[in-house]
Design an enzyme around this catalytic site. Structure first.
Site, mmCIF file in Angstrom:
data_model
loop_
_atom_site.group_PDB
_atom_site.id
_atom_site.type_symbol
_atom_site.label_atom_id
_atom_site.label_comp_id
_atom_site.label_asym_id
_atom_site.label_seq_id
_atom_site.Cartn_x
_atom_site.Cartn_y
_atom_site.Cartn_z
ATOM 1 N N ASP A 190 11.867 -12.412 -1.174
ATOM 2 C CA ASP A 190 11.619 -12.196 0.243
ATOM 3 C C ASP A 190 12.793 -11.417 0.840
ATOM 4 O OD1 ASP A 190 9.857 -14.116 2.438
ATOM 5 O OD2 ASP A 190 11.564 -12.916 3.157
ATOM 6 N N SER B 113 6.651 3.552 12.971
ATOM 7 C CA SER B 113 5.236 3.791 13.269
ATOM 8 C C SER B 113 5.089 4.563 14.561
ATOM 9 C CB SER B 113 4.544 2.431 13.409
ATOM 10 O OG SER B 113 3.270 2.590 14.004
ATOM 11 N N LYS C 106 9.177 -2.586 15.400
ATOM 12 C CA LYS C 106 9.462 -1.233 14.900
ATOM 13 C C LYS C 106 10.531 -0.547 15.755
ATOM 14 C CE LYS C 106 7.044 -1.521 11.376
ATOM 15 N NZ LYS C 106 7.750 -1.559 10.105
ATOM 16 N N TYR D 128 0.825 -1.209 0.000
ATOM 17 C CA TYR D 128 0.000 0.000 0.000
ATOM 18 C C TYR D 128 0.867 1.270 0.000
ATOM 19 C CZ TYR D 128 -3.248 3.447 2.101
ATOM 20 O OH TYR D 128 -3.988 4.551 2.407
ATOM 21 N N ASN E 87 -8.089 -2.204 10.372
ATOM 22 C CA ASN E 87 -8.054 -0.751 10.567
ATOM 23 C C ASN E 87 -9.373 -0.103 10.171
ATOM 24 O OD1 ASN E 87 -4.869 -1.322 9.534
ATOM 25 N ND2 ASN E 87 -5.219 -0.298 11.477
ATOM 26 N N TYR F 178 4.405 -6.440 17.364
ATOM 27 C CA TYR F 178 4.526 -5.572 16.185
ATOM 28 C C TYR F 178 5.253 -4.276 16.563
ATOM 29 C CZ TYR F 178 3.248 -1.839 13.038
ATOM 30 O OH TYR F 178 3.311 -0.737 12.237
ATOM 31 N N ASN G 168 7.563 -9.857 -2.018
ATOM 32 C CA ASN G 168 7.220 -11.290 -2.142
ATOM 33 C C ASN G 168 5.714 -11.503 -2.299
ATOM 34 O OD1 ASN G 168 6.266 -10.717 0.361
ATOM 35 N ND2 ASN G 168 7.434 -12.286 1.446
HETATM 36 N N1 UFG Z 1 -11.745 1.515 15.201
HETATM 37 C C1 UFG Z 1 -13.097 1.231 15.308
HETATM 38 N N2 UFG Z 1 -13.602 0.197 14.573
HETATM 39 C C2 UFG Z 1 -12.822 -0.570 13.736
HETATM 40 C C3 UFG Z 1 -11.439 -0.277 13.651
HETATM 41 C C4 UFG Z 1 -10.929 0.773 14.401
HETATM 42 O O1 UFG Z 1 -13.826 1.893 16.039
HETATM 43 O O2 UFG Z 1 -13.351 -1.504 13.113
HETATM 44 C C5 UFG Z 1 -11.188 2.668 15.956
HETATM 45 C C6 UFG Z 1 -10.055 2.333 16.907
HETATM 46 O O3 UFG Z 1 -10.544 2.007 18.180
HETATM 47 C C7 UFG Z 1 -9.267 3.653 16.891
HETATM 48 C C8 UFG Z 1 -9.457 4.177 15.466
HETATM 49 O O4 UFG Z 1 -10.630 3.525 14.987
HETATM 50 O O5 UFG Z 1 -9.837 4.581 17.782
HETATM 51 C C9 UFG Z 1 -8.311 3.862 14.529
HETATM 52 O O6 UFG Z 1 -8.022 2.471 14.569
HETATM 53 P P1 UFG Z 1 -7.038 1.777 13.514
HETATM 54 O O7 UFG Z 1 -7.012 0.311 13.799
HETATM 55 O O8 UFG Z 1 -7.390 2.211 12.133
HETATM 56 O O9 UFG Z 1 -5.635 2.453 13.836
HETATM 57 P P2 UFG Z 1 -4.773 2.433 15.195
HETATM 58 O O10 UFG Z 1 -4.527 3.864 15.532
HETATM 59 O O11 UFG Z 1 -5.336 1.572 16.227
HETATM 60 O O12 UFG Z 1 -3.446 1.719 14.696
HETATM 61 C C10 UFG Z 1 -2.701 2.252 13.638
HETATM 62 C C11 UFG Z 1 -1.995 1.115 12.909
HETATM 63 C C12 UFG Z 1 -0.999 0.464 13.769
HETATM 64 C C13 UFG Z 1 -0.076 1.456 14.326
HETATM 65 C C14 UFG Z 1 -0.803 2.597 14.993
HETATM 66 C C15 UFG Z 1 0.170 3.671 15.293
HETATM 67 O O13 UFG Z 1 -2.923 0.157 12.483
HETATM 68 O O14 UFG Z 1 -0.247 -0.435 12.992
HETATM 69 O O15 UFG Z 1 -1.785 3.138 14.129
HETATM 70 O O16 UFG Z 1 -0.340 4.646 16.088
HETATM 71 F F1 UFG Z 1 0.699 0.859 15.227
#
Ligand code: UFG
Length: 337
Positions: free
Chosen positions: A58, A124, A152, A11, A198, A148, A32
Site C-alpha cells: 500500500d 486530472s 488531485k 489500468y 464512466n 476526488y 495493493n
Molecule cells: N455519461 C453517460 N452515461 C454514463 C456515463 C457517462 O451519458 O453511463 C456521459 C457523462 O455525462 C459525460 C460523458 O459521458 O458527458 C463522459 O462521462 P465519464 O464519466 O466517462 O467521464 P467524465 O468526463 O465525467 O469524468 C472523467 C473522469 C473523472 C475526471 C474527469 C476529468 O471519470 O475522474 O473525467 O475531466 F475527473
C-alpha cells in the site's frame, strides 16, 4: 532508467509499464490490488516477455516504500496509486484524503529519504471544474467540486511547494482528459469493479451483453447534439505521454503541469455510434436526466505537451473503440480472479 510505478497494475499503470519497457526502460510495479488483479502481471509477461518486478503493498505504508527504495536504485517514480471515483469520494472523503493525499506524501517522504527526486504525478482535467473556456489550457483557473478533484489539486500544490522548497525535486503533473482504449493484444484493459461510473466501460459492458442499456445523462446540453462532449484519449497515447514526461525530467529539471488530451471533443452519441459501427452490435440507449456535477464540454489544448515533451496523441476514435471492443469481447467478465 528504472522507474517505480505506484498503482502499476491498474489500468493506466499497466499500459505505461509496457510503454516504458518498449522504450528500453526497466520498471518496478507497486500496487495493493485495491482496484486491479494479480492476473494483470501474467498478461504483462505475455505481452512484453518480461516478468514484472512487483511489490504488493500500500502506498501509505512507509515501511513498504522504504523496502522497495532500499532494494532498487530508481531514476524516478510515476505515481498512479489513488482511488478515482467522484461519487465514492463524496461518500468516503477520508478514504480519498488518506489514500490520495496522505499516500502521495508518504511516497514523497520515502523518495526524499532515498534521494530519488524525479516524479511524474497522475493528475486530472477534473481540476478545471466546469470551466467553459475551451480548449482548456494549463493556466486556466482551477476549481474543484468534489473530494476526488480536491485530492488531485492538493497533490499538485504539494508537489509545487516541494519543488519551491528544494529545486532538486523535478516534477511533472499530467492532467489526463478521458482515458479509454486498451492494448491491441486484447490482453489488458480497463476492468472496473462493480457498476462502471464512466461512459466507455459502461458502453463496452452493454455491447457485450452484461448490461441491458446505456443511460445517456442528458441530451439538453448546449452542445451540437445535446449530449456531453469530452476529450477521449487512447490509454497507449497516455502511456507514451508518461514515457516522454519521465525522460524529459532527466534532461530538464523543474516543475510543470501538462495536459494529456487529443484536443478533440466527442459527444456521447458520437461515441455510441462509433462503438456500434466498430463492434457491429446495436447499443440500446435511454436518455435520463443530467448527472450532478457534469459539465457540457471539456477538451484539451494539447499544445504544451507537444512543445515541451514532443508528444502528441496519434490514435483516433475508431482505434480507441476497436481496442476496447477487442479487450471486452475477449474478456467479457474482465480479468480472472
Ligand atoms: N455519461 C453517460 N452515461 C454514463 C456515463 C457517462 O451519458 O453511463 C456521459 C457523462 O455525462 C459525460 C460523458 O459521458 O458527458 C463522459 O462521462 P465519464 O464519466 O466517462 O467521464 P467524465 O468526463 O465525467 O469524468 C472523467 C473522469 C473523472 C475526471 C474527469 C476529468 O471519470 O475522474 O473525467 O475531466 F475527473
Amino acid at each position: 532508467m528504472r522507474i517505480l510505478l505506484t498503482g502499476g497494475t491498474g489500468y493506466i499503470g499497466s499500459h505505461t509499464a509496457i510503454a516504458l519497457i518498449d522504450a528500453g526502460h526497466e520498471v518496478t510495479l507497486f500496487d495493493n490490488f485495491s482496484n486491479s488483479k494479480p492476473a494483470v502481471l501474467d498478461r504483462l509477461r505475455e505481452i512484453t516477455g518480461v516478468t514484472m518486478d512487483f511489490y504488493e503493498a500500500d502506498v501509505t505504508d512507509a515501511a513498504a516504500l522504504d523496502r522497495v527504495l532500499n532494494e532498487r536504485a530508481f531514476d524516478g517514480a510515476i505515481h498512479f496509486a489513488a482511488p478515482k471515483a467522484v461519487g465514492e469520494s463524496i461518500a468516503r472523503p477520508l478514504h480519498y484524503y488518506k489514500n490520495g493525499v496522505a499516500g502521495t506524501v508518504a511516497l514523497l517522504q520515502a523518495m526524499e529519504r532515498h534521494d530519488v527526486r524525479n516524479v511524474v504525478y497522475s493528475s486530472s482535467a477534473t481540476v478545471y471544474g466546469m470551466s467553459d473556456d475551451l480548449p482548456l489550457q494549463e493556466d486556466a483557473p482551477t476549481e474543484v467540486i468534489n473530494p476526488y478533484g480536491r485530492t488531485k489539486l492538493m497533490c499538485e500544490e504539494i508537489l509545487a511547494d516541494l519543488h519551491q522548497s528544494d529545486p532538486r525535486w523535478n516534477v511533472i503533473a499530467l492532467r489526463y482528459f478521458n482515458p479509454v482504449g486498451a492494448h491491441p493484444s486484447g490482453l489488458i484493459g480497463e476492468d472496473p469493479q462493480g457498476v462502471p461510473a464512466n461512459l466507455m466501460p459502461f458502453l463496452a459492458q452493454v455491447a457485450v451483453g452484461r448490461r441491458p442499456s446505456l443511460h445517456i445523462f442528458g441530451d439538453d446540453y448546449p452542445t451540437p447534439d445535446g449530449t456531453g462532449v469530452r476529450d477521449y484519449i487512447h490509454v497507449l497515447d497516455l502511456a507514451e505521454g508518461h514515457v516522454a514526461a519521465v525522460e524529459h525530467l532527466q534532461q530538464s529539471p523543474g516543475f510543470d503541469v501538462i495536459n494529456l488530451g487529443t484536443g478533440n471533443g466527442v459527444s456521447v452519441l458520437e461515441l455510441v455510434a462509433a462503438f456500434e459501427q466498430v463492434a457491429g452490435v446495436p447499443i440500446p440507449t435511454e436518455v435520463v436526466g443530467r448527472r450532478p456535477g457534469d459539465g457540457p464540454a471539456s477538451w484539451a489544448d494539447a499544445s504544451k505537451a507537444a512543445r515541451i515533451l514532443g508528444w502528441t496523441a496519434t490514435r483516433d476514435l475508431d482505434e480507441m473503440v476497436a481496442d476496447v471492443w477487442r479487450w471486452q469481447s475477449h474478456n467479457p467478465d474482465g480479468y480472472p480472479d
